[in-house]
Design an enzyme around this catalytic site. Structure first.
Site, PDB file in Angstrom:
ATOM      1  CE1 TYR A  73     -58.454 -74.834  83.246  1.00 37.26           C
ATOM      2  CE2 TYR A  73     -58.146 -72.864  84.584  1.00 37.26           C
ATOM      3  CZ  TYR A  73     -57.630 -73.998  83.977  1.00 37.26           C
ATOM      4  OH  TYR A  73     -56.303 -74.292  84.112  1.00 37.26           O
TER       5      TYR A  73
ATOM      6  CB  ILE B  32     -46.139 -86.479  82.278  1.00 38.57           C
ATOM      7  CG1 ILE B  32     -44.963 -86.698  83.231  1.00 38.57           C
ATOM      8  CG2 ILE B  32     -46.666 -85.051  82.393  1.00 38.57           C
ATOM      9  CD1 ILE B  32     -43.700 -85.945  82.824  1.00 38.57           C
TER      10      ILE B  32
ATOM     11  CB  SER C 188     -49.286 -82.184  72.781  1.00 40.07           C
ATOM     12  OG  SER C 188     -50.255 -81.382  73.449  1.00 40.07           O
TER      13      SER C 188
ATOM     14  N   GLY D  47     -46.858 -79.740  80.278  1.00 42.90           N
ATOM     15  CA  GLY D  47     -46.598 -81.171  80.182  1.00 42.90           C
ATOM     16  C   GLY D  47     -45.320 -81.483  79.435  1.00 42.90           C
TER      17      GLY D  47
END
Length: 251
Positions: free
Chosen positions: A140, A6, A10, A14
């Site tokens: 984005y 993955i 942090s 995820g």
């Protein structure tokens, strides 16, 4: 024991996804640019690796250390909040480099092994903005729309080799680090052009005045990613969270 790699572990989606797979008994390679800052718990089945998806050598090293990868989850990405006029082309290229080309590079790194074994799943994490235009997120959104389109087109390419490709589409998730990361980038490179200041303030206020009952949690995304990785009957594009589901239906 199945193995998942993955990216972008942090914080946020995820990190929660790594914990979810770990809880389900998987071997997890949780990657991030700065593993020293990881808050993931110690576990024999959890391996935290450095990985920057925009750097080929970093990708090669991480994939080699992981060995056989049964599932790849492309979660790493960059957020950006600004008008088209206020977005330098170099910044737009950086966003696409992380959100689209980084995912593509990761796919290219794991696909030969998956093809040889004639099995594997790739799950790319997109955004509910692909369903509904949101001001100031144009660049984005474009990067995530391209990621989604690429994944959908890859389905027939890969299915002949027993490989599945899926897209998970999170909805609004104010608890993640997206906004903070976007604000940090903007602080370094300049805020909105003066002509857009009032509009930007109004838009940001509207974003912050969200319905607390209509947001996507990191757990929502983790569960959706796990389903995409393990359920053969899962649709190619899977919304995650209340608002993402509503937007995908045009509500």
């Amino acid at each position: 024991m199945n193995t998942v790699l993955i990216t972008g572990c942090s914080t946020g989606f995820g990190r929660e996804t790594a914990l979810h797979f770990l809880d389900k008994g998987w071997q997890v390679f949780a990657t991030m640019r700065n593993p020293e800052a990881s808050t993931l718990p110690a576990s024999d089945a959890l391996h935290v690796l450095p990985l920057d998806v925009t750097k080929p050598n970093s990708i090669t090293d991480a994939v080699a250390k992981a060995g056989q990868i049964d599932v790849l989850v492309n979660n790493a990405g960059i957020g950006w909040l600004n008008a088209i006029e206020g977005t330098p082309l170099d910044t737009a290229r950086e966003i696409f480099e992380a959100n689209l080309f980084g995912a593509m590079a990761m796919m290219q790194a794991v696909l030969p092994g998956m093809r040889e074994r004639r099995s594997g799943v790739i799950v790319n994490v997109s955004s509910s903005t692909i369903y509904k235009p949101v001001p100031l997120l144009s660049v984005y959104r474009a990067s995530k729309a391209a990621l989604t389109a690429m994944t959908e087109a890859a389905v027939p390419e890969l299915s002949q080799f027993g490989i599945q490709a899926r897209v998970v589409v999170p909805g609004l998730a104010p608890s993640t680090s997206f906004a903070a990361n976007a604000q940090e980038m903007i602080a370094k490179r300049g805020w909105f052009p003066p002509a857009y200041q009032d509009f930007a303030q109004q838009t940001l206020s509207q974003m912050q005045a969200h319905d607390p009952n209509a947001v996507t949690t990191a757990q929502d995304v983790a569960e959706a990613v796990f389903r995409a990785a393990t359920d053969p009957a899962c649709p190619t594009v899977l919304p995650a969270g209340v608002d993402a589901l509503a937007w995908s239906k045009g509500e």
